[in-house]
Design an enzyme around this catalytic site. Structure first.
Site, PDB file in Angstrom:
ATOM      1  CG  ASN A  16      59.177 -73.614 -16.692  1.00 24.59           C
ATOM      2  OD1 ASN A  16      60.402 -73.582 -16.797  1.00 24.59           O
ATOM      3  ND2 ASN A  16      58.527 -74.649 -16.188  1.00 24.59           N
ATOM      4  NE  ARG A  68      43.141 -81.154 -30.566  1.00 26.89           N
ATOM      5  CZ  ARG A  68      44.029 -81.978 -31.148  1.00 26.89           C
ATOM      6  NH1 ARG A  68      43.611 -82.928 -31.964  1.00 26.89           N
ATOM      7  NH2 ARG A  68      45.304 -81.856 -30.902  1.00 26.89           N
ATOM      8  CG  MET A  93      49.026 -78.756 -18.625  1.00 26.53           C
ATOM      9  SD  MET A  93      50.689 -79.330 -19.048  1.00 26.53           S
ATOM     10  CE  MET A  93      50.710 -80.907 -18.223  1.00 26.53           C
ATOM     11  NE  ARG A  94      42.828 -78.158 -24.665  1.00 29.78           N
ATOM     12  CZ  ARG A  94      41.642 -78.736 -24.574  1.00 29.78           C
ATOM     13  NH1 ARG A  94      41.197 -79.121 -23.388  1.00 29.78           N
ATOM     14  NH2 ARG A  94      40.906 -78.937 -25.617  1.00 29.78           N
ATOM     15  CG  HIS A 112      58.503 -83.104 -21.487  1.00 27.22           C
ATOM     16  ND1 HIS A 112      57.147 -83.238 -21.314  1.00 27.22           N
ATOM     17  CD2 HIS A 112      59.052 -84.312 -21.196  1.00 27.22           C
ATOM     18  CE1 HIS A 112      56.879 -84.477 -20.930  1.00 27.22           C
ATOM     19  NE2 HIS A 112      58.019 -85.148 -20.859  1.00 27.22           N
ATOM     20  CB  VAL A 147      52.436 -85.766 -27.328  1.00 26.86           C
ATOM     21  CG1 VAL A 147      52.579 -85.256 -25.895  1.00 26.86           C
ATOM     22  CG2 VAL A 147      51.024 -85.494 -27.829  1.00 26.86           C
ATOM     23  CG  ASP A 148      55.803 -84.162 -24.280  1.00 25.88           C
ATOM     24  OD1 ASP A 148      55.669 -82.934 -24.275  1.00 25.88           O
ATOM     25  OD2 ASP A 148      55.144 -84.912 -23.542  1.00 25.88           O
TER      26      ASP A 148
HETATM   27  C1  GAR Z   1      56.575 -77.817 -15.817  1.00 20.53           C
HETATM   28  O1  GAR Z   1      57.260 -78.781 -15.068  1.00 20.53           O
HETATM   29  C2  GAR Z   1      56.609 -78.168 -17.291  1.00 20.53           C
HETATM   30  O2  GAR Z   1      57.811 -78.772 -17.683  1.00 20.53           O
HETATM   31  C3  GAR Z   1      55.468 -79.139 -17.386  1.00 20.53           C
HETATM   32  O3  GAR Z   1      54.460 -78.609 -16.580  1.00 20.53           O
HETATM   33  C4  GAR Z   1      55.068 -77.864 -15.522  1.00 20.53           C
HETATM   34  C5  GAR Z   1      54.465 -76.495 -15.503  1.00 20.53           C
HETATM   35  O4  GAR Z   1      54.922 -75.768 -14.408  1.00 20.53           O
HETATM   36  N1  GAR Z   1      55.052 -79.297 -18.756  1.00 20.53           N
HETATM   37  C6  GAR Z   1      54.646 -80.441 -19.276  1.00 20.53           C
HETATM   38  O5  GAR Z   1      54.529 -81.467 -18.631  1.00 20.53           O
HETATM   39  C7  GAR Z   1      54.283 -80.381 -20.753  1.00 20.53           C
HETATM   40  N2  GAR Z   1      54.432 -81.670 -21.356  1.00 20.53           N
HETATM   41  P1  GAR Z   1      54.855 -74.192 -14.424  1.00 20.53           P
HETATM   42  O6  GAR Z   1      53.401 -73.834 -14.774  1.00 20.53           O
HETATM   43  O7  GAR Z   1      55.190 -73.796 -13.019  1.00 20.53           O
HETATM   44  O8  GAR Z   1      55.818 -73.676 -15.442  1.00 20.53           O
END
Ligand code: GAR
Length: 229
Positions: A16, A68, A93-94, A112, A147-148
Protein backbone atom coordinates in the site's frame (compact mmCIF):
# COMPACT_ATOMS: atom_id res chain seq x y z
CA UNK A 1 -0.43 23.98 -5.13
CA UNK A 2 1.00 23.27 -1.70
CA UNK A 3 1.11 19.55 -1.18
CA UNK A 4 0.34 18.07 2.26
CA UNK A 5 3.50 16.70 3.85
CA UNK A 6 2.62 13.09 4.60
CA UNK A 7 4.26 10.22 6.45
CA UNK A 8 3.45 6.60 5.63
CA UNK A 9 3.73 4.21 8.59
CA UNK A 10 4.46 0.58 7.82
CA UNK A 11 5.36 -2.67 9.59
CA UNK A 12 6.02 -5.04 6.70
CA UNK A 13 5.67 -5.61 2.97
CA UNK A 14 4.55 -2.08 2.14
CA UNK A 15 2.51 -2.68 -1.01
CA UNK A 16 0.00 0.00 0.00
CA UNK A 17 2.91 2.33 0.74
CA UNK A 18 4.18 1.57 -2.79
CA UNK A 19 0.78 2.51 -4.21
CA UNK A 20 0.84 5.80 -2.29
CA UNK A 21 4.41 6.54 -3.42
CA UNK A 22 3.42 5.82 -7.02
CA UNK A 23 0.47 8.22 -6.78
CA UNK A 24 2.60 10.87 -5.09
CA UNK A 25 5.21 10.64 -7.85
CA UNK A 26 2.76 12.78 -9.84
CA UNK A 27 3.44 16.41 -8.83
CA UNK A 28 -0.28 17.12 -9.21
CA UNK A 29 -1.16 14.64 -6.44
CA UNK A 30 -2.13 16.65 -3.33
CA UNK A 31 0.02 14.67 -0.86
CA UNK A 32 3.80 14.57 -0.82
CA UNK A 33 5.32 11.55 0.93
CA UNK A 34 8.15 13.06 2.98
CA UNK A 35 8.78 10.09 5.28
CA UNK A 36 8.26 6.34 5.47
CA UNK A 37 8.46 5.25 9.09
CA UNK A 38 8.55 1.64 10.23
CA UNK A 39 8.32 0.15 13.69
CA UNK A 40 10.48 -2.77 12.47
CA UNK A 41 13.88 -2.50 10.86
CA UNK A 42 13.22 -5.63 8.78
CA UNK A 43 10.12 -4.24 7.05
CA UNK A 44 10.52 -4.99 3.34
CA UNK A 45 8.78 -1.75 2.43
CA UNK A 46 11.76 0.24 3.73
CA UNK A 47 13.94 -0.97 0.86
CA UNK A 48 11.30 -0.02 -1.67
CA UNK A 49 11.07 3.49 -0.22
CA UNK A 50 14.86 3.91 -0.07
CA UNK A 51 15.17 2.74 -3.68
CA UNK A 52 12.84 5.58 -4.62
CA UNK A 53 14.78 8.15 -2.65
CA UNK A 54 12.11 8.63 0.00
CA UNK A 55 13.45 9.40 3.50
CA UNK A 56 12.91 6.52 5.90
CA UNK A 57 13.08 6.14 9.66
CA UNK A 58 12.83 3.19 12.01
CA UNK A 59 11.48 3.46 15.53
CA UNK A 60 11.68 -0.08 16.88
CA UNK A 61 8.53 -0.70 18.92
CA UNK A 62 10.19 -3.81 20.39
CA UNK A 63 12.75 -1.66 22.18
CA UNK A 64 10.01 0.22 24.03
CA UNK A 65 8.20 -2.89 25.31
CA UNK A 66 5.02 -1.73 27.04
CA UNK A 67 6.04 1.91 27.01
CA UNK A 68 3.64 2.92 24.26
CA UNK A 69 3.91 6.62 25.14
CA UNK A 70 7.68 6.45 24.83
CA UNK A 71 7.36 4.68 21.47
CA UNK A 72 4.93 7.30 20.19
CA UNK A 73 7.04 10.21 21.50
CA UNK A 74 9.98 8.82 19.53
CA UNK A 75 7.79 8.49 16.41
CA UNK A 76 6.45 12.02 16.84
CA UNK A 77 9.98 13.38 17.08
CA UNK A 78 10.60 11.89 13.62
CA UNK A 79 7.29 13.19 12.31
CA UNK A 80 7.99 16.72 13.61
CA UNK A 81 11.52 16.56 12.25
CA UNK A 82 10.09 15.98 8.78
CA UNK A 83 7.34 18.60 9.10
CA UNK A 84 4.60 15.99 8.69
CA UNK A 85 0.97 17.13 8.54
CA UNK A 86 -0.81 13.90 7.54
CA UNK A 87 -0.17 10.26 8.50
CA UNK A 88 -1.19 7.28 6.38
CA UNK A 89 -1.08 3.92 8.15
CA UNK A 90 -0.26 1.22 5.61
CA UNK A 91 -0.09 -2.17 7.25
CA UNK A 92 1.17 -0.55 10.47
CA UNK A 93 0.48 -3.27 13.01
CA UNK A 94 0.68 -1.33 16.29
CA UNK A 95 -2.39 0.03 18.03
CA UNK A 96 -1.94 3.74 18.71
CA UNK A 97 -2.86 5.31 22.06
CA UNK A 98 -5.88 7.58 22.51
CA UNK A 99 -3.51 10.49 23.04
CA UNK A 100 -1.74 9.96 19.74
CA UNK A 101 -5.02 9.51 17.88
CA UNK A 102 -6.41 12.70 19.47
CA UNK A 103 -3.31 14.74 18.54
CA UNK A 104 -3.63 13.60 14.90
CA UNK A 105 -7.43 13.63 14.72
CA UNK A 106 -8.69 13.81 11.13
CA UNK A 107 -5.09 13.84 9.90
CA UNK A 108 -4.55 10.12 10.47
CA UNK A 109 -5.91 7.61 7.96
CA UNK A 110 -5.81 3.82 7.70
CA UNK A 111 -6.51 1.09 5.18
CA UNK A 112 -8.20 -2.06 6.42
CA UNK A 113 -8.84 -5.29 4.49
CA UNK A 114 -12.59 -5.62 5.05
CA UNK A 115 -15.80 -3.76 4.42
CA UNK A 116 -15.98 -2.03 7.79
CA UNK A 117 -17.65 -2.23 10.23
CA UNK A 118 -17.51 -5.96 9.41
CA UNK A 119 -14.38 -7.90 10.33
CA UNK A 120 -12.38 -5.43 12.38
CA UNK A 121 -9.06 -6.78 13.61
CA UNK A 122 -6.85 -9.50 12.17
CA UNK A 123 -7.31 -12.42 9.73
CA UNK A 124 -10.12 -10.67 7.90
CA UNK A 125 -10.01 -12.86 4.78
CA UNK A 126 -10.14 -16.13 6.71
CA UNK A 127 -13.01 -14.78 8.80
CA UNK A 128 -14.90 -13.59 5.71
CA UNK A 129 -14.54 -17.07 4.19
CA UNK A 130 -15.63 -18.72 7.43
CA UNK A 131 -18.68 -16.45 7.63
CA UNK A 132 -19.66 -17.31 4.06
CA UNK A 133 -20.09 -13.70 2.95
CA UNK A 134 -20.50 -13.19 -0.78
CA UNK A 135 -19.01 -9.71 -0.85
CA UNK A 136 -15.79 -8.71 0.85
CA UNK A 137 -13.49 -5.76 0.32
CA UNK A 138 -11.51 -2.99 1.89
CA UNK A 139 -11.98 0.37 3.56
CA UNK A 140 -10.01 3.55 4.04
CA UNK A 141 -11.03 5.41 7.17
CA UNK A 142 -9.99 8.19 9.51
CA UNK A 143 -8.56 6.72 12.69
CA UNK A 144 -10.39 6.86 16.00
CA UNK A 145 -9.33 5.28 19.31
CA UNK A 146 -11.33 2.07 18.73
CA UNK A 147 -9.38 -0.41 16.60
CA UNK A 148 -10.45 -0.17 12.93
CA UNK A 149 -13.09 2.43 13.78
CA UNK A 150 -13.62 5.86 12.31
CA UNK A 151 -15.32 7.77 9.50
CA UNK A 152 -15.10 5.86 6.22
CA UNK A 153 -13.59 7.71 3.25
CA UNK A 154 -13.72 4.99 0.62
CA UNK A 155 -14.62 1.35 0.22
CA UNK A 156 -14.31 -1.17 -2.58
CA UNK A 157 -16.15 -4.46 -2.73
CA UNK A 158 -15.01 -7.66 -4.39
CA UNK A 159 -16.90 -10.91 -4.90
CA UNK A 160 -16.05 -13.98 -2.87
CA UNK A 161 -15.72 -16.72 -5.49
CA UNK A 162 -16.19 -20.44 -5.20
CA UNK A 163 -12.95 -22.14 -4.27
CA UNK A 164 -11.42 -18.96 -2.88
CA UNK A 165 -8.66 -19.35 -0.33
CA UNK A 166 -7.39 -16.74 2.06
CA UNK A 167 -4.61 -16.05 -0.48
CA UNK A 168 -6.81 -15.67 -3.57
CA UNK A 169 -9.39 -13.57 -1.77
CA UNK A 170 -6.68 -11.49 -0.09
CA UNK A 171 -5.01 -10.77 -3.42
CA UNK A 172 -8.32 -9.64 -4.93
CA UNK A 173 -8.90 -7.30 -1.99
CA UNK A 174 -5.32 -5.98 -1.99
CA UNK A 175 -5.64 -4.91 -5.61
CA UNK A 176 -8.56 -2.73 -4.55
CA UNK A 177 -6.70 -1.36 -1.54
CA UNK A 178 -4.11 -0.09 -4.00
CA UNK A 179 -6.86 1.77 -5.89
CA UNK A 180 -8.85 3.31 -3.08
CA UNK A 181 -6.01 4.29 -0.74
CA UNK A 182 -4.32 6.77 -3.10
CA UNK A 183 -7.73 8.22 -3.98
CA UNK A 184 -8.80 8.65 -0.35
CA UNK A 185 -5.49 10.09 0.82
CA UNK A 186 -5.66 12.48 -2.12
CA UNK A 187 -9.12 13.69 -1.05
CA UNK A 188 -7.93 14.23 2.50
CA UNK A 189 -4.77 16.04 1.40
CA UNK A 190 -6.75 18.26 -0.96
CA UNK A 191 -9.03 19.34 1.91
CA UNK A 192 -12.08 17.69 0.37
CA UNK A 193 -13.06 15.74 3.52
CA UNK A 194 -15.44 17.12 6.16
CA UNK A 195 -16.51 15.03 9.13
CA UNK A 196 -20.12 15.57 10.20
CA UNK A 197 -21.10 13.55 13.24
CA UNK A 198 -18.90 10.58 12.59
CA UNK A 199 -19.67 10.44 8.89
CA UNK A 200 -17.09 11.66 6.38
CA UNK A 201 -18.41 13.82 3.55
CA UNK A 202 -16.11 13.92 0.56
CA UNK A 203 -16.54 16.91 -1.74
CA UNK A 204 -15.24 15.14 -4.85
CA UNK A 205 -17.73 14.38 -7.62
CA UNK A 206 -19.03 10.84 -7.19
CA UNK A 207 -17.02 10.12 -4.05
CA UNK A 208 -20.14 9.56 -1.97
CA UNK A 209 -21.13 6.54 -4.00
CA UNK A 210 -20.07 2.96 -3.40
CA UNK A 211 -16.78 2.14 -5.05
CA UNK A 212 -17.63 -1.32 -6.23
CA UNK A 213 -15.13 -3.16 -8.34
CA UNK A 214 -14.71 -2.46 -11.24
CA UNK A 215 -16.30 1.01 -11.29
CA UNK A 216 -13.75 3.74 -11.87
CA UNK A 217 -12.83 5.94 -8.92
CA UNK A 218 -13.83 9.56 -9.14
CA UNK A 219 -11.33 12.28 -8.53
CA UNK A 220 -8.03 10.52 -9.11
CA UNK A 221 -6.55 8.14 -11.62
CA UNK A 222 -6.22 4.62 -10.25
CA UNK A 223 -2.63 3.61 -9.69
CA UNK A 224 -1.73 0.04 -10.38
CA UNK A 225 1.09 -1.45 -8.35
CA UNK A 226 2.10 -4.91 -7.45
CA UNK A 227 3.65 -5.80 -4.10
CA UNK A 228 6.67 -3.77 -3.12
CA UNK A 229 9.96 -4.80 -4.56
C1 GAR B 1 -2.99 -4.67 4.01
O1 GAR B 1 -3.88 -5.64 3.53
C2 GAR B 1 -3.68 -3.76 5.00
O2 GAR B 1 -5.02 -3.51 4.68
C3 GAR B 1 -3.58 -4.57 6.27
O3 GAR B 1 -2.30 -5.12 6.25
C4 GAR B 1 -1.90 -5.32 4.89
C5 GAR B 1 -0.57 -4.67 4.69
O4 GAR B 1 -0.07 -4.95 3.42
N1 GAR B 1 -3.80 -3.73 7.42
C6 GAR B 1 -4.44 -4.13 8.50
O5 GAR B 1 -4.86 -5.26 8.66
C7 GAR B 1 -4.59 -3.07 9.59
N2 GAR B 1 -5.73 -3.34 10.40
P1 GAR B 1 1.02 -4.01 2.78
O6 GAR B 1 2.15 -3.91 3.82
O7 GAR B 1 1.47 -4.75 1.56
O8 GAR B 1 0.41 -2.68 2.49
Amino acid sequence: MRRARTAVLISGRGSNMAALLAAAADPAYPAEIVLVLSNRDDAAGLDHARARGVPTAVVESRVFGRDRDGFERAMEAELRGHGVRLIALAGFMRVLTEGFVARWRDRLVNVHPSLLPAFKGLDTHARALAAGVKLHGCSVHLVRPGVDEGPILAQAAVPVLEGDTEATLGARVLEQEHRIYPAALGWLAAGLVRVEGEVAQVAAPGAGTALANPLPLPGFKPVSTSAAG
